[in-house]
Design a protein around this motif. Structure first.
Motif, short mmCIF file in Angstrom:
data_model
loop_
_atom_site.label_atom_id
_atom_site.label_comp_id
_atom_site.label_asym_id
_atom_site.label_seq_id
_atom_site.Cartn_x
_atom_site.Cartn_y
_atom_site.Cartn_z
N GLY A 115 0.78 -1.22 0.00
CA GLY A 115 0.00 0.00 0.00
C GLY A 115 0.81 1.27 0.00
N GLY A 116 2.11 1.21 -0.32
CA GLY A 116 2.91 2.42 -0.34
C GLY A 116 3.27 2.93 1.03
N TYR A 117 3.29 2.06 2.01
CA TYR A 117 3.57 2.48 3.39
C TYR A 117 5.01 2.97 3.52
CZ TYR A 117 3.63 2.41 8.49
OH TYR A 117 3.73 2.75 9.82
N ASN A 118 5.18 4.16 4.11
CA ASN A 118 6.50 4.74 4.34
C ASN A 118 6.91 4.46 5.77
OD1 ASN A 118 8.50 6.83 5.18
ND2 ASN A 118 8.25 7.52 3.07
N VAL A 119 7.91 3.59 5.95
CA VAL A 119 8.31 3.15 7.29
C VAL A 119 8.90 4.29 8.11
CG1 VAL A 119 9.79 1.59 8.60
CG2 VAL A 119 8.59 0.76 6.55
N PRO A 120 9.88 5.07 7.60
CA PRO A 120 10.44 6.14 8.43
C PRO A 120 9.41 7.17 8.88
CG PRO A 120 11.85 5.71 6.54
CD PRO A 120 10.58 4.96 6.30
N LEU A 121 8.47 7.51 7.98
CA LEU A 121 7.46 8.51 8.32
C LEU A 121 6.22 7.91 8.96
CD1 LEU A 121 7.63 10.82 5.14
CD2 LEU A 121 8.73 11.14 7.36
N ALA A 122 6.15 6.57 8.95
CA ALA A 122 5.00 5.86 9.54
C ALA A 122 3.68 6.37 8.97
CB ALA A 122 5.02 5.99 11.06
N VAL A 123 3.63 6.46 7.65
CA VAL A 123 2.41 6.95 7.01
C VAL A 123 2.23 6.26 5.67
CG1 VAL A 123 3.60 8.83 5.83
CG2 VAL A 123 1.17 9.05 6.34
N ASN A 124 1.00 6.09 5.27
CA ASN A 124 0.67 5.58 3.95
C ASN A 124 -0.03 6.70 3.19
OD1 ASN A 124 -0.29 4.36 1.65
ND2 ASN A 124 -1.04 2.54 2.68
N PRO A 125 0.66 7.37 2.27
CA PRO A 125 0.04 8.51 1.58
C PRO A 125 -1.19 8.13 0.78
CG PRO A 125 2.08 7.86 0.50
CD PRO A 125 2.02 7.10 1.80
N PHE A 126 -1.28 6.88 0.36
CA PHE A 126 -2.44 6.46 -0.41
C PHE A 126 -3.67 6.28 0.46
CE2 PHE A 126 1.15 4.79 -3.01
CZ PHE A 126 0.96 5.62 -4.11
N LEU A 127 -3.49 6.26 1.76
CA LEU A 127 -4.61 6.14 2.69
C LEU A 127 -4.77 7.42 3.52
CD1 LEU A 127 -4.10 2.47 3.98
CD2 LEU A 127 -5.60 3.29 2.16
N SER A 128 -4.44 8.55 2.89
CA SER A 128 -4.51 9.83 3.59
C SER A 128 -5.91 10.43 3.60
CB SER A 128 -3.54 10.82 2.93
OG SER A 128 -3.91 11.03 1.58
N GLY A 129 -6.84 9.77 2.93
CA GLY A 129 -8.19 10.30 2.84
C GLY A 129 -8.42 11.15 1.62
N LEU A 130 -7.37 11.35 0.81
CA LEU A 130 -7.51 12.13 -0.41
C LEU A 130 -7.78 11.21 -1.60
CD1 LEU A 130 -4.51 14.60 0.05
CD2 LEU A 130 -6.92 15.01 0.57
N LYS A 131 -8.40 11.75 -2.61
CA LYS A 131 -8.68 10.98 -3.82
C LYS A 131 -7.50 11.12 -4.77
CE LYS A 131 -12.05 10.32 -7.54
NZ LYS A 131 -13.32 10.80 -8.15
N VAL A 132 -6.78 10.01 -4.98
CA VAL A 132 -5.60 9.99 -5.83
C VAL A 132 -5.89 9.14 -7.06
CG1 VAL A 132 -3.11 9.64 -5.90
CG2 VAL A 132 -4.24 10.08 -3.70
N VAL A 133 -5.61 9.65 -8.25
CA VAL A 133 -5.93 8.94 -9.48
C VAL A 133 -4.78 9.03 -10.47
CG1 VAL A 133 -8.40 9.42 -9.20
CG2 VAL A 133 -7.00 10.95 -10.59
N ASP A 134 -4.81 8.17 -11.46
CA ASP A 134 -3.90 8.23 -12.60
C ASP A 134 -4.72 8.69 -13.80
OD1 ASP A 134 -2.25 7.77 -14.83
OD2 ASP A 134 -1.20 6.14 -13.81
N CYS A 135 -4.39 9.83 -14.35
CA CYS A 135 -5.15 10.42 -15.45
C CYS A 135 -4.67 9.98 -16.82
CB CYS A 135 -5.12 11.94 -15.37
SG CYS A 135 -6.10 12.63 -14.03
N GLY A 136 -3.72 9.04 -16.86
CA GLY A 136 -3.20 8.61 -18.15
C GLY A 136 -2.20 9.61 -18.69
N ASP A 137 -2.11 9.74 -20.01
CA ASP A 137 -1.12 10.62 -20.65
C ASP A 137 -1.80 11.77 -21.37
OD1 ASP A 137 0.88 8.99 -19.78
OD2 ASP A 137 1.22 8.00 -21.71
N ILE A 138 -1.10 12.90 -21.40
CA ILE A 138 -1.52 14.01 -22.25
C ILE A 138 -1.24 13.61 -23.70
CG2 ILE A 138 -1.10 16.42 -22.87
CD1 ILE A 138 -0.10 16.84 -19.99
#
Length: 286
Positions: A115-138
């Motif tokens: 899940g992208g967990y960052n051990v030193p920071l003890a946080v998972n940015p993908f579970l921050s409550g924000l909506k994160v998406v991949d928009c593909g390519d321009i």
């Protein structure tokens, strides 16, 4: 006697194994033990972290949901978006960075494993409550640099000026409402661009300027990218003057960056704005 003793030992071993299997494993785990502590944020299933979570499905950044932000999903909102800028016709020596977005996405698949967990920071940015998406390519043409650079600017600007999915929220320390730092006073989504040779920085800075005005830049690379067009490339035409070694020259001439910007000669590039934009020596922007 030896045979009898061996038989007895084997029998007792079997009894111990069977006796162990009869116990409930969950009952023997420590109270604070979590079997899968860092769940993959966007992988539906039985909550088990398995290999097929990595190699199955389409290849988006970190296995994020694919949203056609510049197509049929142009009204969808998000907080953080990854977008590709597959452009490399502004480079003088080593083309191929048009495949950078695809390569970065392929390399990011394993971020999903835990899940992208960052051990030193003890946080998972993908579970921050924000909506994160991949928009593909321009959509970027490989035949016309002037048009391609405009495509990158327009595509990035389209995402940057969209409303955010989540409100800005409050300061984690003071509890007071956060205030947008943009020049237009709006809360803009964060856009992370995957490139692309270094020329793509110029259209991205133009887009960022439209929302934030001048920004400070810290640039780390194996060269400065501040060449005057007369020196780097000879500038045989107006368009040839814009390339992967002159983009900061033009950014300065256009007033896109502050005088406090720092140009160093090391490894990568990062903008001191809410977006994170990194450039590798190979010409791939993260």
């Amino acid at each position: 006697m030896n045979l009898l003793l061996l038989s007895a030992l084997l029998a007792s071993t079997v009894m111990v194994v069977h006796g162990h299997d009869d116990h409930d494993h969950d009952m023997q785990m420590p109270l604070d033990y979590v079997k899968y502590p860092y769940q993959a944020a966007y992988y539906p299933g039985d909550n088990d972290v398995t290999a097929n979570a990595i190699f199955s499905g389409i290849t988006t950044f970190a296995k994020l949901p694919w949203v056609q932000c510049l197509g049929k999903d142009k009204t969808d909102l998000f907080d953080i978006a990854f977008i590709g800028a597959p452009f490399d016709t502004g480079t003088s020596y080593r083309p191929g960075a048009r495949f950078g977005p695809a390569g970065i996405r392929a390399g990011s698949r394993r971020l999903t494993l835990y899940g992208g967990y960052n051990v030193p920071l003890a946080v998972n940015p993908f579970l921050s409550g924000l909506k994160v998406v991949d928009c593909g390519d321009i959509p970027v043409t490989p035949y016309d640099n002037k048009f391609a650079i405009k495509q990158i600017e327009d595509g990035h600007k389209e995402l940057l000026h969209r409303s955010t999915f989540s409100p800005l929220g409050n300061d984690s320390l003071t509890g007071k409402p956060l205030v947008p730092i943009s020049a237009d006073g709006k809360n803009h989504p964060r856009v992370i661009t995957l490139g692309g040779d270094h020329t793509v920085v110029l259209p991205l800075l133009r887009s960022i300027y439209s929302a934030y005005g001048q920004i400070s830049v810290i640039h780390f690379d194996s060269h400065l990218d501040t060449w005057k067009p007369q020196v780097f490339g000879g500038a045989p035409s107006e368009q040839a003057a814009i390339n992967h070694g002159t983009y900061f020259y033009w950014a300065s001439q256009e007033g896109l960056i502050r005088n406090g910007s720092s140009i160093a000669s090391i490894v990568f590039l990062a903008f001191l704005t809410p977006r994170r934009f990194f450039t590798s020596p190979a010409g791939e922007n993260w």
